[in-house]
Design a protein around this motif. Structure first.
Motif, short mmCIF file in Angstrom:
data_model
loop_
_atom_site.label_atom_id
_atom_site.label_comp_id
_atom_site.label_asym_id
_atom_site.label_seq_id
_atom_site.Cartn_x
_atom_site.Cartn_y
_atom_site.Cartn_z
N THR A 92 24.62 32.82 35.63
CA THR A 92 24.60 31.65 34.75
C THR A 92 23.45 31.78 33.74
O THR A 92 22.45 32.43 34.02
CB THR A 92 24.48 30.35 35.55
N PRO A 93 23.58 31.14 32.58
CA PRO A 93 22.61 31.32 31.50
C PRO A 93 21.15 31.00 31.85
O PRO A 93 20.25 31.68 31.37
CB PRO A 93 23.10 30.37 30.40
N PHE A 94 20.91 30.00 32.67
CA PHE A 94 19.54 29.60 32.96
C PHE A 94 18.79 30.64 33.79
O PHE A 94 17.56 30.66 33.79
CB PHE A 94 19.51 28.24 33.66
N LEU A 100 15.20 32.71 31.67
CA LEU A 100 14.39 32.56 32.88
C LEU A 100 12.90 32.66 32.55
O LEU A 100 12.11 31.83 33.01
CB LEU A 100 14.78 33.61 33.93
N SER A 101 12.52 33.61 31.73
CA SER A 101 11.11 33.75 31.35
C SER A 101 10.63 32.56 30.53
O SER A 101 9.50 32.09 30.71
CB SER A 101 10.89 35.04 30.56
N ILE A 103 11.84 29.47 30.63
CA ILE A 103 11.75 28.31 31.51
C ILE A 103 10.48 28.40 32.35
O ILE A 103 9.74 27.42 32.50
CB ILE A 103 13.00 28.19 32.40
N ASN A 104 10.20 29.58 32.88
CA ASN A 104 8.99 29.74 33.71
C ASN A 104 7.72 29.57 32.89
O ASN A 104 6.72 29.03 33.40
CB ASN A 104 9.03 31.06 34.46
N ALA A 105 7.73 29.97 31.64
CA ALA A 105 6.56 29.76 30.77
C ALA A 105 6.35 28.26 30.54
O ALA A 105 5.21 27.77 30.58
CB ALA A 105 6.74 30.49 29.44
N PHE A 106 7.43 27.54 30.34
CA PHE A 106 7.35 26.08 30.20
C PHE A 106 6.80 25.46 31.48
O PHE A 106 5.90 24.60 31.43
CB PHE A 106 8.74 25.50 29.87
N LEU A 107 7.32 25.87 32.64
CA LEU A 107 6.86 25.33 33.92
C LEU A 107 5.37 25.62 34.14
O LEU A 107 4.64 24.78 34.67
CB LEU A 107 7.70 25.89 35.07
#
Length: 178
Positions: A92-94, A100-101, A103-107
């Motif tokens: 899946t796209p997420f 993924l990178s 999203i993890n940078a945002f987190l």
């Protein structure tokens, strides 16, 4: 059928799942809906344009599922994460790069807010979801009792306006390829 069940006292209200605004309007010709259960998360915000304003205007509950976006918003899934056989999340796209990178940078940017509030990233994400306009409650998956209890703590978090604004600003800069 919902009207019959209501008349018999077997249900108090009826809702739908994954309905668009047009589908809700169509259904309401036959039964007054009370809610719509839809996917919604920090990275899947498509309902905000039409569905949220409609549900707010017509006093309908929005019950989002997958607020942790199948685990990617917990911060536990990083590059090289080993999924179990048969798990289709990596397709899946997420869960694909570069998402993924990103999203993890945002987190990573919002993690200090979680830590300052003695919370996990998952709890912070759930709290953000609960604070969104029109959201009545959230359906968060859990694999065991410990996760259920951890998820419940999200409701007790007190996120300041400044922290919420910071999260929102960072989220607004997150660009995903979906």
């Amino acid at each position: 059928a919902l009207e019959i069940l209501k008349d018999q006292g077997k249900i108090r209200a009826g809702g739908v799942s994954n309905y668009s605004v047009n589908e809700m309007k169509k259904a309401e010709k036959y039964f007054k809906l009370s809610s719509n259960q839809v996917p919604y998360s920090m990275v899947n915000r498509g309902i905000e344009k039409e569905l949220v304003p409609y549900c707010i205007a017509t006093n309908k509950a929005i019950i989002p599922y997958s607020p942790l976006q199948r685990g990617v918003l917990t911060g536990k899934i990083t590059a090289g994460y080993k999924f179990s056989e048969g798990d289709h999340r990596p397709t899946t796209p997420f869960f694909k790069e570069p998402n993924l990178s990103r999203i993890n940078a945002f987190l990573h940017k919002i993690k200090p807010i979680a830590e300052a509030n003695q919370a996990t990233l998952a709890q912070l994400v759930l709290k953000w979801t609960l604070q969104q306009p029109g959201i009545s409650c959230v359906l968060a998956g859990a694999r065991n009792e410990k996760q259920v209890l951890e998820n419940l703590k999200a409701a007790e978090l007190n996120i300041s306006d400044e922290e919420f604004t910071f999260i929102q600003n960072e989220l607004d800069q997150l660009v995903l390829e979906v």
